[in-house]
Design a protein around this motif. Structure first.
Motif, PDB file in Angstrom:
ATOM      1  N   ALA A  79      45.047  65.042  41.641  1.00 32.56           N
ATOM      2  CA  ALA A  79      43.395  65.275  42.833  1.00 32.56           C
ATOM      3  C   ALA A  79      43.250  63.759  42.930  1.00 32.56           C
ATOM      4  O   ALA A  79      43.925  62.910  42.925  1.00 32.56           O
ATOM      5  N   ASP A  80      42.444  63.732  43.957  1.00 30.84           N
ATOM      6  CA  ASP A  80      41.814  61.941  44.532  1.00 30.84           C
ATOM      7  C   ASP A  80      40.435  61.934  42.999  1.00 30.84           C
ATOM      8  O   ASP A  80      40.784  60.877  43.698  1.00 30.84           O
ATOM      9  N   ALA A  81      40.218  62.566  42.557  1.00 32.38           N
ATOM     10  CA  ALA A  81      38.639  62.267  42.373  1.00 32.38           C
ATOM     11  C   ALA A  81      38.486  62.982  40.644  1.00 32.38           C
ATOM     12  O   ALA A  81      39.454  64.574  40.943  1.00 32.38           O
ATOM     13  N   VAL A  82      38.271  62.560  40.022  1.00 31.40           N
ATOM     14  CA  VAL A  82      37.767  63.937  38.655  1.00 31.40           C
ATOM     15  C   VAL A  82      36.603  64.170  38.163  1.00 31.40           C
ATOM     16  O   VAL A  82      35.684  62.938  38.660  1.00 31.40           O
ATOM     17  N   VAL A  83      35.848  64.967  37.127  1.00 31.49           N
ATOM     18  CA  VAL A  83      34.910  64.991  36.608  1.00 31.49           C
ATOM     19  C   VAL A  83      35.090  65.136  35.662  1.00 31.49           C
ATOM     20  O   VAL A  83      35.058  66.092  34.899  1.00 31.49           O
ATOM     21  N   ASP A  84      34.689  63.729  35.161  1.00 28.14           N
ATOM     22  CA  ASP A  84      34.679  64.122  33.435  1.00 28.14           C
ATOM     23  C   ASP A  84      33.319  63.432  32.409  1.00 28.14           C
ATOM     24  O   ASP A  84      32.803  62.629  33.482  1.00 28.14           O
ATOM     25  N   LEU A  85      33.431  63.783  31.050  1.00 32.62           N
ATOM     26  CA  LEU A  85      32.312  62.293  30.507  1.00 32.62           C
ATOM     27  C   LEU A  85      32.484  61.452  30.421  1.00 32.62           C
ATOM     28  O   LEU A  85      33.169  61.599  29.967  1.00 32.62           O
ATOM     29  N   VAL A  86      31.184  61.032  30.508  1.00 26.63           N
ATOM     30  CA  VAL A  86      32.336  59.769  29.814  1.00 26.63           C
ATOM     31  C   VAL A  86      30.496  59.141  29.277  1.00 26.63           C
ATOM     32  O   VAL A  86      29.643  59.086  28.853  1.00 26.63           O
ATOM     33  N   GLU A  87      31.450  58.650  27.975  1.00 21.84           N
ATOM     34  CA  GLU A  87      30.828  57.924  26.662  1.00 21.84           C
ATOM     35  C   GLU A  87      29.958  56.096  27.098  1.00 21.84           C
ATOM     36  O   GLU A  87      29.332  56.077  26.510  1.00 21.84           O
ATOM     37  N   THR A  88      31.795  56.073  26.435  1.00 23.46           N
ATOM     38  CA  THR A  88      31.777  54.271  26.538  1.00 23.46           C
ATOM     39  C   THR A  88      32.447  53.489  27.617  1.00 23.46           C
ATOM     40  O   THR A  88      32.312  52.789  28.166  1.00 23.46           O
ATOM     41  N   GLY A  89      33.497  54.186  27.882  1.00 23.74           N
ATOM     42  CA  GLY A  89      33.728  54.646  29.391  1.00 23.74           C
ATOM     43  C   GLY A  89      35.186  53.523  29.333  1.00 23.74           C
ATOM     44  O   GLY A  89      35.927  53.500  29.965  1.00 23.74           O
ATOM     45  N   THR A  90      35.164  53.464  28.414  1.00 22.52           N
ATOM     46  CA  THR A  90      36.598  53.091  27.708  1.00 22.52           C
ATOM     47  C   THR A  90      37.862  53.710  27.956  1.00 22.52           C
ATOM     48  O   THR A  90      38.946  52.764  28.834  1.00 22.52           O
ATOM     49  N   THR A  91      37.790  54.716  27.752  1.00 18.39           N
ATOM     50  CA  THR A  91      39.113  56.189  28.679  1.00 18.39           C
ATOM     51  C   THR A  91      39.156  55.831  29.867  1.00 18.39           C
ATOM     52  O   THR A  91      40.097  55.737  30.474  1.00 18.39           O
ATOM     53  N   MET A  92      38.033  55.724  30.372  1.00 16.10           N
ATOM     54  CA  MET A  92      37.697  56.221  32.596  1.00 16.10           C
ATOM     55  C   MET A  92      38.425  54.469  32.603  1.00 16.10           C
ATOM     56  O   MET A  92      39.593  54.347  33.370  1.00 16.10           O
ATOM     57  N   LYS A  93      38.314  53.668  32.110  1.00 12.66           N
ATOM     58  CA  LYS A  93      39.289  52.126  32.756  1.00 12.66           C
ATOM     59  C   LYS A  93      40.470  52.163  32.199  1.00 12.66           C
ATOM     60  O   LYS A  93      41.153  51.726  32.863  1.00 12.66           O
ATOM     61  N   ALA A  94      40.969  52.704  30.930  1.00 13.91           N
ATOM     62  CA  ALA A  94      42.259  52.968  30.725  1.00 13.91           C
ATOM     63  C   ALA A  94      43.143  52.799  32.127  1.00 13.91           C
ATOM     64  O   ALA A  94      44.219  52.855  32.464  1.00 13.91           O
ATOM     65  N   ALA A  95      42.318  54.281  32.694  1.00 16.68           N
ATOM     66  CA  ALA A  95      43.280  55.277  33.149  1.00 16.68           C
ATOM     67  C   ALA A  95      43.013  55.029  35.488  1.00 16.68           C
ATOM     68  O   ALA A  95      43.586  55.469  35.882  1.00 16.68           O
ATOM     69  N   GLY A  96      42.498  53.291  35.211  1.00 10.93           N
ATOM     70  CA  GLY A  96      42.124  52.422  36.365  1.00 10.93           C
ATOM     71  C   GLY A  96      40.801  53.665  37.218  1.00 10.93           C
ATOM     72  O   GLY A  96      40.847  53.860  38.049  1.00 10.93           O
ATOM     73  N   LEU A  97      39.788  54.343  36.086  1.00  9.93           N
ATOM     74  CA  LEU A  97      39.043  55.082  37.368  1.00  9.93           C
ATOM     75  C   LEU A  97      37.630  54.069  37.390  1.00  9.93           C
ATOM     76  O   LEU A  97      37.452  53.296  36.148  1.00  9.93           O
ATOM     77  N   GLU A  98      36.785  54.774  38.018  1.00  6.85           N
ATOM     78  CA  GLU A  98      35.429  53.795  37.810  1.00  6.85           C
ATOM     79  C   GLU A  98      34.527  55.041  38.328  1.00  6.85           C
ATOM     80  O   GLU A  98      34.960  56.273  39.101  1.00  6.85           O
ATOM     81  N   ILE A  99      33.418  54.918  37.709  1.00  2.00           N
ATOM     82  CA  ILE A  99      32.318  56.245  38.014  1.00  2.00           C
ATOM     83  C   ILE A  99      31.687  55.832  39.585  1.00  2.00           C
ATOM     84  O   ILE A  99      31.233  54.788  39.863  1.00  2.00           O
ATOM     85  N   VAL A 100      31.421  56.605  40.844  1.00  2.00           N
ATOM     86  CA  VAL A 100      31.497  57.120  41.434  1.00  2.00           C
ATOM     87  C   VAL A 100      29.946  57.717  41.870  1.00  2.00           C
ATOM     88  O   VAL A 100      29.216  57.390  42.641  1.00  2.00           O
ATOM     89  N   ALA A 101      29.780  58.938  40.716  1.00  2.00           N
ATOM     90  CA  ALA A 101      28.125  59.204  41.083  1.00  2.00           C
ATOM     91  C   ALA A 101      27.956  60.449  39.290  1.00  2.00           C
ATOM     92  O   ALA A 101      29.146  60.564  39.154  1.00  2.00           O
ATOM     93  N   GLU A 102      26.875  60.376  39.391  1.00  2.00           N
ATOM     94  CA  GLU A 102      26.203  60.780  38.128  1.00  2.00           C
ATOM     95  C   GLU A 102      25.907  62.065  38.263  1.00  2.00           C
ATOM     96  O   GLU A 102      25.101  62.510  39.146  1.00  2.00           O
ATOM     97  N   VAL A 103      26.683  63.399  38.115  1.00  2.00           N
ATOM     98  CA  VAL A 103      26.292  64.604  38.146  1.00  2.00           C
ATOM     99  C   VAL A 103      25.005  65.128  36.844  1.00  2.00           C
ATOM    100  O   VAL A 103      23.976  65.620  37.671  1.00  2.00           O
ATOM    101  N   MET A 104      25.352  64.671  35.890  1.00  2.78           N
ATOM    102  CA  MET A 104      24.298  64.423  34.523  1.00  2.78           C
ATOM    103  C   MET A 104      24.288  64.159  33.372  1.00  2.78           C
ATOM    104  O   MET A 104      25.914  63.763  33.336  1.00  2.78           O
ATOM    105  N   LYS A 105      22.558  63.859  33.189  1.00  3.91           N
ATOM    106  CA  LYS A 105      22.689  63.248  31.313  1.00  3.91           C
ATOM    107  C   LYS A 105      23.456  64.554  30.239  1.00  3.91           C
ATOM    108  O   LYS A 105      22.462  65.380  30.875  1.00  3.91           O
ATOM    109  N   SER A 106      24.077  64.448  29.139  1.00  2.00           N
ATOM    110  CA  SER A 106      24.073  65.733  28.149  1.00  2.00           C
ATOM    111  C   SER A 106      23.703  65.373  27.126  1.00  2.00           C
ATOM    112  O   SER A 106      24.104  63.891  26.699  1.00  2.00           O
ATOM    113  N   GLU A 107      23.353  65.595  26.140  1.00  2.00           N
ATOM    114  CA  GLU A 107      23.606  65.385  24.653  1.00  2.00           C
ATOM    115  C   GLU A 107      23.412  66.145  23.990  1.00  2.00           C
ATOM    116  O   GLU A 107      23.068  67.536  24.197  1.00  2.00           O
ATOM    117  N   ALA A 108      23.729  66.596  22.567  1.00  2.36           N
ATOM    118  CA  ALA A 108      23.493  67.659  21.683  1.00  2.36           C
ATOM    119  C   ALA A 108      22.083  68.234  21.798  1.00  2.36           C
ATOM    120  O   ALA A 108      21.625  67.771  21.553  1.00  2.36           O
TER     121      ALA A 108
END
Length: 252
Positions: A121-150
């Motif tokens: 993929a050129d990009a992914v759409v995934d959940l971000v909580e702390t951002g640790t997994t995202m940064k470890a994969a070399g990714l950064e946030i481009v846009a927010e689709v929605m906020k979520s909680e239980a």
């Protein structure tokens, strides 16, 4: 085979299901209530009633791209390849910004963050909580689709509305108890107006006359994270015997 438990004092059977399936069972099946994420409800696109936000599981569903590509706006990704565990939400989001460019959305069930690094993929759409997994994969946030909680959801066609309402009230009571404590103190009646500004309570403070002339006892709900500050302010005003009382449950 799904796990389940039976409640002893209410006509309730608890069924343990994957969070992504719960909205469908509540909206389209015979399940009366469920706890799942706002993201899962939006992805399912079914008719359910949101009863209560539960205050945990907070995260954001975001469009993410490799840092090395220096993507400045989500429009740059329109017409490209996107991997996600939320295909319906992703398709709706990109259809609103793509114009004539059709974005290819591919479903992956796990390790979404690896899709860019592995050339899927050129990009992914995934959940971000702390951002640790995202940064470890070399990714950064481009846009927010929605906020979520239980959230607690219910079936609009439930045959047990009274039970649904009871469970909602019990959960509301417990959530309130986790956020608030009771503060109690003695103060001269002449200083009561200033003290009540510090502790106005959820509705109003409870004021009781003491045997000592001109003195009264006050109790009020305050937010748990404001305890120390409010105790200090009351002490400065002239309150004495300031106590904090924990709440184990409530009905408001």
């Amino acid at each position: 085979k799904c796990r389940h438990a039976v409640c002893k004092d209410l006509p309730i059977t608890l069924v343990f299901l994957p969070a992504s399936d719960i909205a469908n069972y509540v909206g389209l099946g015979d399940v009366d209530m469920g706890i799942t994420g706002e993201d899962c409800v939006a992805e399912a696109g079914v008719d359910v009633k949101e009863e209560l936000k539960l205050g945990f599981g907070k995260c954001r569903l975001c469009v993410q791209a490799p840092v090395r590509k220096q993507v400045k706006s989500v429009e740059e990704l329109a017409g490209g390849r996107v991997c996600t565990s939320f295909p319906e939400l992703t398709k709706r989001y990109f259809s609103s910004i793509s114009g004539d460019s059709e974005t290819s959305v591919r479903f992956v069930s796990g390790s979404v963050e690896a899709a860019c690094g592995l050339g899927l993929a050129d990009a992914v759409v995934d959940l971000v909580e702390t951002g640790t997994t995202m940064k470890a994969a070399g990714l950064e946030i481009v846009a927010e689709v929605m906020k979520s909680e239980a959230i607690l959801i219910s079936n609009p066609n439930t045959k047990l509305p009274a039970v649904v309402d009871l469970i909602k009230k019990r959960m509301e009571g417990y959530i309130t108890a986790t956020k608030f404590v009771m503060i109690s103190y003695n103060i001269a009646r002449s200083l009561l107006p200033d003290a009540c500004k510090v502790t106005p309570g959820k509705t109003s403070p409870t004021v009781t006359n003491l045997d000592e002339e001109g003195m009264c006892a006050v109790s009020a709900l305050i937010e748990k994270n404001e305890c120390a500050v409010k105790m200090d302010r009351l002490s400065e005003i002239g309150a004495t015997d300031i106590l904090i009382i924990a709440i184990s449950n409530s009905r408001m």
